[in-house]
Design a protein around this motif. Structure first.
Motif, PDB file in Angstrom:
ATOM      1  N   ALA A 117      28.940  31.129 -34.354  1.00  0.00           N
ATOM      2  CA  ALA A 117      27.720  31.798 -35.006  1.00  0.00           C
ATOM      3  C   ALA A 117      27.199  30.965 -36.160  1.00  0.00           C
ATOM      4  CB  ALA A 117      28.086  33.240 -35.502  1.00  0.00           C
ATOM      5  N   SER A 118      28.180  30.618 -36.950  1.00  0.00           N
ATOM      6  CA  SER A 118      27.778  29.831 -38.273  1.00  0.00           C
ATOM      7  C   SER A 118      27.115  28.514 -37.884  1.00  0.00           C
ATOM      8  CB  SER A 118      29.106  29.380 -38.704  1.00  0.00           C
ATOM      9  OG  SER A 118      29.579  30.429 -39.574  1.00  0.00           O
ATOM     10  N   LEU A 119      27.598  27.745 -36.931  1.00  0.00           N
ATOM     11  CA  LEU A 119      27.037  26.528 -36.321  1.00  0.00           C
ATOM     12  C   LEU A 119      25.526  26.895 -35.825  1.00  0.00           C
ATOM     13  CD1 LEU A 119      29.839  24.797 -34.389  1.00  0.00           C
ATOM     14  CD2 LEU A 119      28.910  24.188 -36.967  1.00  0.00           C
ATOM     15  N   GLY A 120      25.434  28.036 -35.176  1.00  0.00           N
ATOM     16  CA  GLY A 120      23.983  28.383 -34.668  1.00  0.00           C
ATOM     17  C   GLY A 120      23.203  28.639 -35.899  1.00  0.00           C
ATOM     18  N   LYS A 121      23.540  29.320 -36.910  1.00  0.00           N
ATOM     19  CA  LYS A 121      22.850  29.431 -37.958  1.00  0.00           C
ATOM     20  C   LYS A 121      22.636  28.150 -38.839  1.00  0.00           C
ATOM     21  CE  LYS A 121      24.651  34.151 -38.620  1.00  0.00           C
ATOM     22  NZ  LYS A 121      25.640  34.940 -39.566  1.00  0.00           N
ATOM     23  N   ILE A 122      23.475  27.244 -38.964  1.00  0.00           N
ATOM     24  CA  ILE A 122      23.143  26.054 -39.414  1.00  0.00           C
ATOM     25  C   ILE A 122      21.995  25.260 -38.754  1.00  0.00           C
ATOM     26  CG2 ILE A 122      24.053  23.673 -39.799  1.00  0.00           C
ATOM     27  CD1 ILE A 122      26.524  25.082 -40.707  1.00  0.00           C
ATOM     28  N   ASN A 123      22.015  25.358 -37.321  1.00  0.00           N
ATOM     29  CA  ASN A 123      21.135  24.717 -36.502  1.00  0.00           C
ATOM     30  C   ASN A 123      19.811  25.284 -36.664  1.00  0.00           C
ATOM     31  OD1 ASN A 123      20.258  22.894 -34.334  1.00  0.00           O
ATOM     32  ND2 ASN A 123      20.287  24.579 -33.016  1.00  0.00           N
ATOM     33  N   ALA A 124      19.727  26.474 -36.943  1.00  0.00           N
ATOM     34  CA  ALA A 124      18.572  27.075 -36.892  1.00  0.00           C
ATOM     35  C   ALA A 124      17.665  26.880 -38.319  1.00  0.00           C
ATOM     36  CB  ALA A 124      18.633  28.718 -37.080  1.00  0.00           C
ATOM     37  N   MET A 125      18.584  26.680 -39.309  1.00  0.00           N
ATOM     38  CA  MET A 125      18.129  26.254 -40.577  1.00  0.00           C
ATOM     39  C   MET A 125      17.482  24.936 -40.710  1.00  0.00           C
ATOM     40  SD  MET A 125      20.998  27.568 -43.372  1.00  0.00           S
ATOM     41  CE  MET A 125      20.201  26.806 -44.542  1.00  0.00           C
ATOM     42  N   GLN A 126      18.241  24.213 -39.816  1.00  0.00           N
ATOM     43  CA  GLN A 126      17.653  22.586 -39.631  1.00  0.00           C
ATOM     44  C   GLN A 126      16.361  22.755 -38.892  1.00  0.00           C
ATOM     45  OE1 GLN A 126      21.075  20.667 -38.130  1.00  0.00           O
ATOM     46  NE2 GLN A 126      21.356  19.697 -39.870  1.00  0.00           N
ATOM     47  N   GLN A 127      16.163  23.482 -37.918  1.00  0.00           N
ATOM     48  CA  GLN A 127      15.298  23.498 -37.008  1.00  0.00           C
ATOM     49  C   GLN A 127      13.906  24.058 -37.744  1.00  0.00           C
ATOM     50  OE1 GLN A 127      14.811  22.118 -34.069  1.00  0.00           O
ATOM     51  NE2 GLN A 127      16.595  21.360 -34.108  1.00  0.00           N
ATOM     52  N   SER A 128      14.073  25.197 -38.677  1.00  0.00           N
ATOM     53  CA  SER A 128      13.261  25.753 -39.540  1.00  0.00           C
ATOM     54  C   SER A 128      12.631  24.827 -40.484  1.00  0.00           C
ATOM     55  CB  SER A 128      13.761  27.009 -39.968  1.00  0.00           C
ATOM     56  OG  SER A 128      12.837  27.574 -40.831  1.00  0.00           O
ATOM     57  N   ALA A 129      13.514  24.290 -41.276  1.00  0.00           N
ATOM     58  CA  ALA A 129      13.157  23.262 -42.206  1.00  0.00           C
ATOM     59  C   ALA A 129      12.311  22.146 -41.547  1.00  0.00           C
ATOM     60  CB  ALA A 129      14.231  22.619 -42.992  1.00  0.00           C
ATOM     61  N   LYS A 130      12.780  21.680 -40.312  1.00  0.00           N
ATOM     62  CA  LYS A 130      12.089  20.325 -39.842  1.00  0.00           C
ATOM     63  C   LYS A 130      10.644  20.882 -39.355  1.00  0.00           C
ATOM     64  CE  LYS A 130      12.175  17.353 -35.707  1.00  0.00           C
ATOM     65  NZ  LYS A 130      13.081  17.066 -34.365  1.00  0.00           N
TER      66      LYS A 130
ATOM     67  N   MET B 113      10.836  21.117 -49.391  1.00  0.00           N
ATOM     68  CA  MET B 113      11.933  20.224 -50.075  1.00  0.00           C
ATOM     69  C   MET B 113      13.050  21.198 -50.259  1.00  0.00           C
ATOM     70  SD  MET B 113       9.926  17.853 -52.683  1.00  0.00           S
ATOM     71  CE  MET B 113      11.314  17.022 -53.179  1.00  0.00           C
ATOM     72  N   ILE B 114      12.818  22.410 -50.753  1.00  0.00           N
ATOM     73  CA  ILE B 114      14.106  23.493 -51.074  1.00  0.00           C
ATOM     74  C   ILE B 114      14.773  23.787 -49.718  1.00  0.00           C
ATOM     75  CG2 ILE B 114      14.634  25.785 -51.791  1.00  0.00           C
ATOM     76  CD1 ILE B 114      12.386  25.368 -53.839  1.00  0.00           C
ATOM     77  N   ASP B 115      13.949  24.113 -48.757  1.00  0.00           N
ATOM     78  CA  ASP B 115      14.493  24.384 -47.461  1.00  0.00           C
ATOM     79  C   ASP B 115      15.158  23.103 -46.607  1.00  0.00           C
ATOM     80  OD1 ASP B 115      13.475  26.980 -47.560  1.00  0.00           O
ATOM     81  OD2 ASP B 115      11.939  26.787 -46.219  1.00  0.00           O
ATOM     82  N   MET B 116      14.628  21.939 -46.943  1.00  0.00           N
ATOM     83  CA  MET B 116      15.435  20.989 -46.160  1.00  0.00           C
ATOM     84  C   MET B 116      16.636  20.803 -47.182  1.00  0.00           C
ATOM     85  SD  MET B 116      13.386  19.459 -43.956  1.00  0.00           S
ATOM     86  CE  MET B 116      13.697  17.487 -44.017  1.00  0.00           C
ATOM     87  N   GLN B 117      16.561  20.893 -48.291  1.00  0.00           N
ATOM     88  CA  GLN B 117      17.981  20.560 -49.193  1.00  0.00           C
ATOM     89  C   GLN B 117      18.674  21.623 -48.786  1.00  0.00           C
ATOM     90  OE1 GLN B 117      18.328  18.180 -51.047  1.00  0.00           O
ATOM     91  NE2 GLN B 117      20.478  18.564 -51.298  1.00  0.00           N
TER      92      GLN B 117
END
Length: 111
Positions: A47-60, A79-83
């Motif tokens: 679940a944590s890996l899925g959330k990390i992936n979702a954060m990366q996709q959202s920032a992209k 910039m904040i979301d990418m960081q």
């Protein structure tokens, strides 16, 4: 790395991803993800890996929207979301590294 330390790292990852999901508005509720993933350590890790992936996709996606000239997307938010996505990914890598090290130590133990 001890089990409580891993649990603390997972809790931090979940808190960070929940905070980012609340700001971006695009993520499944934790209860929904737990139902799909199952319980226990493996489920929490997945679940944590899925959330990390979702954060990366959202920032992209947000960065691409900004590059396309969307007036609703501010550079500082991008910039904040990418960081945040970068920090979450780095934390996930560190958790993985610690788990691999722990696994190697356990496999090297004499019974």
């Amino acid at each position: 790395m001890s089990a409580p330390a891993i649990q603390a790292a997972l809790a931090q990852m979940q808190a960070l991803s929940t905070q980012a999901a609340g700001q971006s508005g695009a993520a499944a509720a934790p209860s929904e993800m737990q139902g799909e993933q199952g319980g226990g350590f493996a489920g929490e890790l997945k679940a944590s890996l899925g959330k990390i992936n979702a954060m990366q996709q959202s920032a992209k996606q947000q960065a691409m929207s900004f590059q396309a000239g969307d007036a609703n997307v501010a550079l500082n938010d991008v910039m904040i979301d990418m960081q945040k996505a970068s920090v979450a990914f780095d934390m996930g890598v560190q958790v993985r590294n610690r788990m691999v090290t722990s696994y190697k130590e356990i496999m090297g133990m004499q019974i």
